[in-house]
Design an enzyme around this catalytic site. Structure first.
Site, PDB file in Angstrom:
ATOM      1  N   ALA A  29       0.794  -1.217  -0.059  1.00 29.57           N
ATOM      2  CA  ALA A  29      -0.029   0.022  -0.094  1.00 29.57           C
ATOM      3  C   ALA A  29       0.937   1.272  -0.102  1.00 29.57           C
ATOM      4  O   ALA A  29       2.244   1.140   0.510  1.00 29.57           O
ATOM      5  CB  ALA A  29      -1.009  -0.002   1.187  1.00 29.57           C
ATOM      6  N   ASN A  30       0.517   2.342  -0.441  1.00 30.54           N
ATOM      7  CA  ASN A  30       0.809   3.723  -0.293  1.00 30.54           C
ATOM      8  C   ASN A  30       0.473   4.475   1.176  1.00 30.54           C
ATOM      9  O   ASN A  30      -0.776   4.042   1.474  1.00 30.54           O
ATOM     10  CB  ASN A  30       0.426   4.558  -1.390  1.00 30.54           C
ATOM     11  CG  ASN A  30       1.032   4.410  -2.714  1.00 30.54           C
ATOM     12  OD1 ASN A  30       1.767   3.112  -2.911  1.00 30.54           O
ATOM     13  ND2 ASN A  30       1.215   5.552  -3.408  1.00 30.54           N
ATOM     14  N   ARG A  31       1.045   5.029   1.674  1.00 28.99           N
ATOM     15  CA  ARG A  31       0.646   6.015   2.441  1.00 28.99           C
ATOM     16  C   ARG A  31      -0.625   6.950   2.087  1.00 28.99           C
ATOM     17  O   ARG A  31      -0.362   7.844   1.344  1.00 28.99           O
ATOM     18  CB  ARG A  31       1.928   6.816   3.407  1.00 28.99           C
ATOM     19  CG  ARG A  31       2.569   6.283   4.442  1.00 28.99           C
ATOM     20  CD  ARG A  31       3.478   7.117   4.885  1.00 28.99           C
ATOM     21  NE  ARG A  31       4.788   6.669   5.033  1.00 28.99           N
ATOM     22  CZ  ARG A  31       4.777   5.718   6.300  1.00 28.99           C
ATOM     23  NH1 ARG A  31       4.187   5.749   7.018  1.00 28.99           N
ATOM     24  NH2 ARG A  31       6.094   5.117   6.427  1.00 28.99           N
ATOM     25  N   SER A  32      -1.693   6.989   2.793  1.00 30.23           N
ATOM     26  CA  SER A  32      -2.707   7.854   2.558  1.00 30.23           C
ATOM     27  C   SER A  32      -3.716   7.851   3.630  1.00 30.23           C
ATOM     28  O   SER A  32      -4.220   6.823   3.883  1.00 30.23           O
ATOM     29  CB  SER A  32      -3.447   7.611   1.236  1.00 30.23           C
ATOM     30  OG  SER A  32      -4.093   8.300   0.769  1.00 30.23           O
TER      31      SER A  32
END
Ligand code: C5P
Length: 223
Positions: A29-32
């Site tokens: 996942a990306n950080r968001s």
């Protein structure tokens, strides 16, 4: 209110990360946090738009008056976005994972074993670029985001061309700025018309100002 600047318009917003499964217990996942995208969805609804928010996994409540479609992966996000068409405005604030695991395991990968071969990665579809380059059914106003850690404007200008969108909202997310997960944002609006830098504002204020700007642009289009 139905008499708002975006009344009669359908705004399609993406927000949050995507989760790309590796095995039943792990993901990429990306950080968001999803905060900026959720604030935009809310501001668009406040301006009278019908809003579809396609959201990856986040820890935020549904914004009032917004139709929220929750998804996990990039491919699910693309499918949900396409299902929500037609739209007058597309605002793509999601931090989509660039890659997914080619063959996600049905069983948990063992620590001692061949993790590296289990992790062969393939590229995810680019949702913003896919929609922007559509010959039919392209939302007339397409907005992308660019989270950059260096050369913010230059990278955003390249992204504008590569993705084929009408506007890029660029922000500096280098760790010192505290944008990630925080409540404030400093953005630059990058379009064919040029670059406009806004002062540091709350994500709610950025959303309101952006929706105001998009209302002006959408007002010039037939509904
Ligand atoms: O290339 P990059 O990820 O920096 O581009 C960011 C913009 O593209 C954002 O608007 C993001 O929502 C969108 N995007 C997308 N699908 C992807 C990757 C990015 O819609 N697979």
């Amino acid at each position: 209110s139905p008499s708002g600047a975006l009344s009669g318009k359908h705004a399609l917003v993406t927000a949050g990360p995507t989760h790309e499964p590796i095995d039943p217990v792990r993901y990429i996942a990306n950080r968001s946090s999803g905060k900026q995208g959720y604030a935009i969805a809310r501001a668009a609804a406040d301006a009278g738009a019908r809003v579809t928010l396609v959201s990856g996994p986040v820890d935020l409540p549904d914004p009032p008056g917004v139709n929220v479609v929750r998804v996990e992966s990039a491919r699910e996000m693309l499918a949900a976005v396409e299902k929500a068409l037609p739209a007058d405005i597309g605002i793509f604030a999601a931090a989509v994972a660039d890659w997914r695991v080619a063959h996600a395991g049905e069983q948990k990968i063992k620590k001692i074993g061949d993790a590296s071969s289990a992790l062969s990665l393939i590229e995810n579809p680019d949702i913003l670029a896919t929609l922007s380059h559509r010959k039919e059914g392209r939302p007339p106003l397409m907005v992308g985001f660019a989270a950059e850690t260096e050369k913010v404007i230059e990278n955003a200008q390249q992204k504008l061309l590569r993705k084929g969108c009408d506007l890029i909202v660029a922000n500096d997310v280098s760790t010192a700025t505290g944008v990630m997960g925080g409540d404030q944002n400093t953005v630059h609006l990058v379009s064919a018309a040029g670059v406009e830098t806004w002062p540091t504002l709350s994500k709610t204020e950025v959303a309101r100002k952006l929706v105001e700007r998009l209302s002006d642009l959408a007002g010039a289009m037939p509904s």
